[in-house]
Motif scaffolding. Sequence first.
Motif, PDB file in Angstrom:
ATOM      1  N   TYR A   1       0.741  -1.046  -0.054  1.00 44.24           N
ATOM      2  CA  TYR A   1      -0.046   0.035   0.001  1.00 44.24           C
ATOM      3  C   TYR A   1       0.812   1.185   0.110  1.00 44.24           C
ATOM      4  CZ  TYR A   1      -3.013   3.716   1.760  1.00 44.24           C
ATOM      5  OH  TYR A   1      -3.705   5.151   2.062  1.00 44.24           O
ATOM      6  N   LYS A   2       0.380   2.069  -0.897  1.00 46.45           N
ATOM      7  CA  LYS A   2       0.936   3.618  -0.767  1.00 46.45           C
ATOM      8  C   LYS A   2      -0.087   4.600  -0.780  1.00 46.45           C
ATOM      9  CE  LYS A   2       5.565   2.841  -2.182  1.00 46.45           C
ATOM     10  NZ  LYS A   2       5.892   1.379  -2.252  1.00 46.45           N
TER      11      LYS A   2
ATOM     12  N   ALA B   1      -4.556   0.710  -3.184  1.00 42.60           N
ATOM     13  CA  ALA B   1      -3.632  -0.747  -3.027  1.00 42.60           C
ATOM     14  C   ALA B   1      -4.592  -1.675  -3.920  1.00 42.60           C
ATOM     15  CB  ALA B   1      -3.931  -0.995  -1.315  1.00 42.60           C
ATOM     16  N   ALA B   2      -3.985  -2.966  -3.899  1.00 38.92           N
ATOM     17  CA  ALA B   2      -4.559  -3.993  -4.752  1.00 38.92           C
ATOM     18  C   ALA B   2      -5.298  -4.462  -3.905  1.00 38.92           C
ATOM     19  CB  ALA B   2      -3.343  -4.961  -5.066  1.00 38.92           C
ATOM     20  N   GLY B   3      -6.359  -5.243  -4.685  1.00 40.93           N
ATOM     21  CA  GLY B   3      -7.488  -5.913  -4.006  1.00 40.93           C
ATOM     22  C   GLY B   3      -8.479  -5.046  -3.161  1.00 40.93           C
TER      23      GLY B   3
ATOM     24  N   ILE C   1      -1.991   2.185   9.421  1.00 39.92           N
ATOM     25  CA  ILE C   1      -0.818   1.271   8.602  1.00 39.92           C
ATOM     26  C   ILE C   1      -0.031   1.004  10.054  1.00 39.92           C
ATOM     27  CG2 ILE C   1       1.226   1.080   7.397  1.00 39.92           C
ATOM     28  CD1 ILE C   1      -0.095   3.131   5.320  1.00 39.92           C
ATOM     29  N   HIS C   2       0.232  -0.295  10.334  1.00 38.89           N
ATOM     30  CA  HIS C   2       0.776  -0.668  11.573  1.00 38.89           C
ATOM     31  C   HIS C   2       2.116  -1.269  11.085  1.00 38.89           C
ATOM     32  CE1 HIS C   2       0.582  -2.795  15.690  1.00 38.89           C
ATOM     33  NE2 HIS C   2       1.450  -1.769  15.689  1.00 38.89           N
TER      34      HIS C   2
ATOM     35  N   ARG D   1       8.094   4.801   6.032  1.00 37.07           N
ATOM     36  CA  ARG D   1       8.814   5.766   4.994  1.00 37.07           C
ATOM     37  C   ARG D   1       8.454   5.106   3.752  1.00 37.07           C
ATOM     38  NH1 ARG D   1      14.169   6.770   6.778  1.00 37.07           N
ATOM     39  NH2 ARG D   1      13.229   8.688   7.705  1.00 37.07           N
ATOM     40  N   ASP D   2       8.612   3.923   3.294  1.00 37.43           N
ATOM     41  CA  ASP D   2       8.398   3.238   2.190  1.00 37.43           C
ATOM     42  C   ASP D   2       6.784   3.355   1.845  1.00 37.43           C
ATOM     43  OD1 ASP D   2      11.006   2.419   1.930  1.00 37.43           O
ATOM     44  OD2 ASP D   2      10.611   0.393   2.457  1.00 37.43           O
ATOM     45  N   ARG D   3       5.983   3.599   2.573  1.00 35.41           N
ATOM     46  CA  ARG D   3       4.524   3.822   2.429  1.00 35.41           C
ATOM     47  C   ARG D   3       4.066   5.061   2.599  1.00 35.41           C
ATOM     48  NH1 ARG D   3       6.608  -0.782   3.022  1.00 35.41           N
ATOM     49  NH2 ARG D   3       5.382  -2.432   2.115  1.00 35.41           N
TER      50      ARG D   3
END
Length: 338
Positions: free
Chosen positions: A253-254, A259-261, A268-269, A284-286
Amino acid sequence: MAHASKATAGLMTLLLLFLATTDGRPVNSGVESPLLQDKLAAVAIDNKVILTQTSCGYLEFAVNWITHMEALGIKNWLTIAEDETAMRFLEERYPGHAIPASAFTNEALSNGNALYEWGSAAFTKVACARPTYLQLVLDLGYEVLWSDMDAVWLKDFFHLAPQGLDYVGVDDSEVENEQETPNACTGLMYFRPTVRAQQLLSDWHDMCMELNQNNQGAFNRVFGGSDQHRQLDYYIMPKALYPHGALIELVDYKPEQGAAGGLDPAWIHANYRVGHSAKREFLRDRMVWRADEFIKNYAIPTCPVSQDGVMVPEHGSEEPQPTEEPQQVPQVPLEPAA
């Protein structure tokens, strides 16, 4: 006489309403903390309070969490500061929203801890304090929502969760039906001041001490292992809204991409990651790590090093935040912890 009868009837009505809010359990039973009472009264909205916790070594996670809460317009939160360094920083930057752990424990704060080593005496003490913190808030008649700080809120929990239950939680397992979870996550928990909720918290604390540090394992052993607790009025939120850290990695997810699906998470945990750097990089990546923006303008305090179980952040080994045990999900391979 008629006037007295009306007054008596009015008092009885108030008493019945008072008892109904706690299933007959008296509010404020034995709690002697004017500071706690004052802080809760100042921030509560609709009798609801969000409680979270940090120490000096996790202040950048606290800043990130708070930044997202402010963006959502959420103001009814209190952060428990486990040391003086964290308390001073939070009170200066977010006045009225920090409370020292001593308001719950009557013990003096340390002068500033870095990271608690998982399995140390210091870690165990902090991990097993959580049910007591929650219970004291319920004692004062408030509804309380606990949130870990290695998470980011994207939506307001109170706009999504059902009302009027003893307990609302989130799932940390792979089961399809969240209501049958064998592993409810202790990183997000909502309780109302009822007898059943109070008993659950009391038993959770006792089990946590018995298991010697296993916070989440203790909760699930109590929650799932007794007919009494299965009589709770509870609900576990859908994983589509509250995915655990391993599940959300599957859809990568970003926020700008969705997000897919069809996953449209409410938070976001960064659980299922061991260590300060691994959690930070996951967020950070998200695209949900905002602490760097704060740090450009304000300094995060340097943490003193002292006491059993304390480690220096960034320069030495890194361990999970005080409220969480390392977790593994065999079905989802993860990068090794930094």
